[in-house]
Design a protein around this motif. Sequence first.
Motif, PDB file in Angstrom:
ATOM      1  N   ASP A 305      -1.879   3.329   1.853  1.00  0.00           N
ATOM      2  CA  ASP A 305      -2.090   2.250   0.885  1.00  0.00           C
ATOM      3  C   ASP A 305      -1.141   1.104   1.203  1.00  0.00           C
ATOM      4  O   ASP A 305      -0.436   1.120   2.221  1.00  0.00           O
ATOM      5  CB  ASP A 305      -1.952   2.746  -0.559  1.00  0.00           C
ATOM      6  CG  ASP A 305      -0.529   3.151  -0.934  1.00  0.00           C
ATOM      7  OD1 ASP A 305       0.410   2.927  -0.130  1.00  0.00           O
ATOM      8  OD2 ASP A 305      -0.341   3.689  -2.045  1.00  0.00           O
ATOM      9  N   SER A 306      -1.105   0.105   0.357  1.00  0.00           N
ATOM     10  CA  SER A 306      -0.350  -1.116   0.656  1.00  0.00           C
ATOM     11  C   SER A 306       1.153  -0.886   0.739  1.00  0.00           C
ATOM     12  O   SER A 306       1.868  -1.681   1.357  1.00  0.00           O
ATOM     13  CB  SER A 306      -0.661  -2.197  -0.391  1.00  0.00           C
ATOM     14  OG  SER A 306      -0.272  -1.760  -1.680  1.00  0.00           O
ATOM     15  N   LYS A 321     -10.456  -1.742   5.472  1.00  0.00           N
ATOM     16  CA  LYS A 321      -9.683  -2.137   4.291  1.00  0.00           C
ATOM     17  C   LYS A 321     -10.590  -2.118   3.074  1.00  0.00           C
ATOM     18  O   LYS A 321     -11.735  -2.573   3.141  1.00  0.00           O
ATOM     19  CB  LYS A 321      -9.095  -3.531   4.515  1.00  0.00           C
ATOM     20  CG  LYS A 321      -8.235  -4.072   3.386  1.00  0.00           C
ATOM     21  CD  LYS A 321      -7.713  -5.454   3.767  1.00  0.00           C
ATOM     22  CE  LYS A 321      -6.880  -6.089   2.666  1.00  0.00           C
ATOM     23  NZ  LYS A 321      -6.418  -7.442   3.047  1.00  0.00           N
ATOM     24  N   ASP A 323     -10.595  -2.076  -1.581  1.00  0.00           N
ATOM     25  CA  ASP A 323      -9.841  -2.209  -2.830  1.00  0.00           C
ATOM     26  C   ASP A 323      -9.804  -0.920  -3.627  1.00  0.00           C
ATOM     27  O   ASP A 323      -8.990  -0.782  -4.547  1.00  0.00           O
ATOM     28  CB  ASP A 323     -10.454  -3.325  -3.685  1.00  0.00           C
ATOM     29  CG  ASP A 323     -10.226  -4.697  -3.070  1.00  0.00           C
ATOM     30  OD1 ASP A 323      -9.162  -4.888  -2.445  1.00  0.00           O
ATOM     31  OD2 ASP A 323     -11.114  -5.563  -3.195  1.00  0.00           O
ATOM     32  N   THR A 324     -10.690   0.022  -3.297  1.00  0.00           N
ATOM     33  CA  THR A 324     -10.689   1.323  -3.973  1.00  0.00           C
ATOM     34  C   THR A 324     -10.825   2.428  -2.940  1.00  0.00           C
ATOM     35  O   THR A 324     -11.334   2.210  -1.822  1.00  0.00           O
ATOM     36  CB  THR A 324     -11.853   1.452  -4.976  1.00  0.00           C
ATOM     37  OG1 THR A 324     -13.099   1.488  -4.248  1.00  0.00           O
ATOM     38  CG2 THR A 324     -11.868   0.272  -5.956  1.00  0.00           C
ATOM     39  N   LEU A 325     -10.394   3.618  -3.293  1.00  0.00           N
ATOM     40  CA  LEU A 325     -10.518   4.750  -2.383  1.00  0.00           C
ATOM     41  C   LEU A 325     -11.973   5.150  -2.135  1.00  0.00           C
ATOM     42  O   LEU A 325     -12.341   5.439  -0.986  1.00  0.00           O
ATOM     43  CB  LEU A 325      -9.701   5.931  -2.908  1.00  0.00           C
ATOM     44  CG  LEU A 325      -8.177   5.772  -2.761  1.00  0.00           C
ATOM     45  CD1 LEU A 325      -7.425   6.874  -3.509  1.00  0.00           C
ATOM     46  CD2 LEU A 325      -7.772   5.789  -1.279  1.00  0.00           C
ATOM     47  N   PRO A 382      -3.598  -0.417  -4.139  1.00  0.00           N
ATOM     48  CA  PRO A 382      -4.540  -1.144  -3.286  1.00  0.00           C
ATOM     49  C   PRO A 382      -3.888  -2.391  -2.690  1.00  0.00           C
ATOM     50  O   PRO A 382      -2.887  -2.880  -3.230  1.00  0.00           O
ATOM     51  CB  PRO A 382      -5.660  -1.512  -4.258  1.00  0.00           C
ATOM     52  CG  PRO A 382      -5.014  -1.531  -5.606  1.00  0.00           C
ATOM     53  CD  PRO A 382      -3.940  -0.494  -5.572  1.00  0.00           C
ATOM     54  N   PRO A 383      -4.467  -2.902  -1.601  1.00  0.00           N
ATOM     55  CA  PRO A 383      -5.623  -2.360  -0.883  1.00  0.00           C
ATOM     56  C   PRO A 383      -5.270  -1.115  -0.068  1.00  0.00           C
ATOM     57  O   PRO A 383      -4.116  -0.874   0.259  1.00  0.00           O
ATOM     58  CB  PRO A 383      -6.033  -3.522   0.031  1.00  0.00           C
ATOM     59  CG  PRO A 383      -4.779  -4.291   0.259  1.00  0.00           C
ATOM     60  CD  PRO A 383      -4.000  -4.181  -1.016  1.00  0.00           C
ATOM     61  N   PHE A 384      -6.326  -0.364   0.244  1.00  0.00           N
ATOM     62  CA  PHE A 384      -6.198   0.875   1.005  1.00  0.00           C
ATOM     63  C   PHE A 384      -6.707   0.639   2.425  1.00  0.00           C
ATOM     64  O   PHE A 384      -7.585  -0.192   2.655  1.00  0.00           O
ATOM     65  CB  PHE A 384      -6.989   1.989   0.332  1.00  0.00           C
ATOM     66  CG  PHE A 384      -6.592   2.218  -1.101  1.00  0.00           C
ATOM     67  CD1 PHE A 384      -5.497   2.996  -1.411  1.00  0.00           C
ATOM     68  CD2 PHE A 384      -7.316   1.631  -2.142  1.00  0.00           C
ATOM     69  CE1 PHE A 384      -5.116   3.201  -2.734  1.00  0.00           C
ATOM     70  CE2 PHE A 384      -6.948   1.824  -3.465  1.00  0.00           C
ATOM     71  CZ  PHE A 384      -5.844   2.615  -3.765  1.00  0.00           C
TER      72      PHE A 384
END
Length: 469
Positions: A305-306, A321, A323-325, A382-384
């Motif tokens: 993750d970030s 990349k 924003d969610t898993l 996030p981001p992941f």
Amino acid sequence: MVDVLVIGGGNAALCAALMAREAGASVLLLESAPREWRGGNSQHTRNLRCMHDAPQDVLVDAYPEEEFWQDLLKVTGGITNEHLARLTIRASSSCRPWMRKHGVRFQPPLSGALHVARTNAFFMGGGKALVNAYYRSAEALGVDIRYETPVDSLELDGSHFIAARTGRQRFEVRACVLAAGGFESNREWLREAWGQNERGEWPADNFLIRGTRFNQGVLIKHMADAGADLIGDPSQSHCVAIDARAPLYDGGICTRIDCVSLGVVVNRDAERFYDEGEDFWPKRYAIWGRLVAHQPGQIGYSIIDSKAIGRFMPPVFPGEKADTLPELARKLGLPEARFMETLTRYNDSCRDGTFDHTALDDCHTEGLEPPKTHWARRIEAPPFYGYALRPGITFTYLGLKTNDRAQVHFGGNASENLFVAGEMMAGNVLGKGYTAGVGMSIGTAFGRIAGTQAARAALKTTEATRAAV
């Protein structure tokens, strides 16, 4: 007649050629690659692991012999020749002045998450600069260098070397050093070594080659057929988990993915399969290629993750990349439900501690198999990011058995004029595993020994011939 023939064009071969020339021998070096690709795998290296008992020029603190030995013992699982390993370790403490004499330059110690300022001396300009410096020095000293000259067979009288052949050319010399690399570029041999797994896959078909395309193992096979004593498991190698988008050959260092210890690694079924925080990355990075090679489809995925950004050497190619898993799982083509189950289980097992990626910290998991021993933090910010991984073979460990004079052995008997160095004998020290920079330590130590001994054998023959006349 030339005194010493060196077969190969990388670090070990060049060290042998330079030492033989310094000892007064005439030297011919045969490199199978074109000039622009000269240097074998050495052109992709960065550093040399060095023993030292106190701070030395570009090395901080101390890295004594016993610690170096214990590091090597740990990664090899005890599959090593202690005498030859300690010889390598001790030689690593005194080689840098000689390297500088031949034009190699070292850069100031590195800081950050690599943890190698104490243990490894980095080449200014990397391995390509080192190789070029050695070639310039060899040319200046009068070493005869021939490119695009792959040797395909040797003439032997028992254990005595007579000549080398490349096509119709024949090179008769007084002594020879074999330093032509392993067989990592020979796909058929890799398939034979790894075989077919229980899933019906041929794992080697999915291997990428981090190094040169010219290491086909021709002379290892030839020497085996000639009765030379072999050492090492053909399936063992310096095998790193690299970016799955890397080129088939010559990807080198820049294809490595170095964020493994900062997150989790899953296979194509979205399941973890090893402790990502077992030890410092330079001591564990080379086990991940083999781990991935045993996974379905020979592929893995490093997930961070970030919070991890800025704490590792960024890869050449950006990862996926999201924003969610769940979105990251979809982008990577992983089963979303299983992925979320794995990440949730991991996050729930993380125990808060004092995170410190420069130390073996107390951030760990509890009740999780496999565990994560250090640097275990929830993947929740996030981001992941996700990076697909493939096994990247650097060099293989099957090679020729040798001794502390770098002599090739036949039925336990040492040849008087045939010597070996570099990847072709690394299996004497590296039965399995790897720790950063030790390949260059082995190549430098045994290249220098082989060159010295070959010159001595050749000049002894010359003196004997003159005496007879």
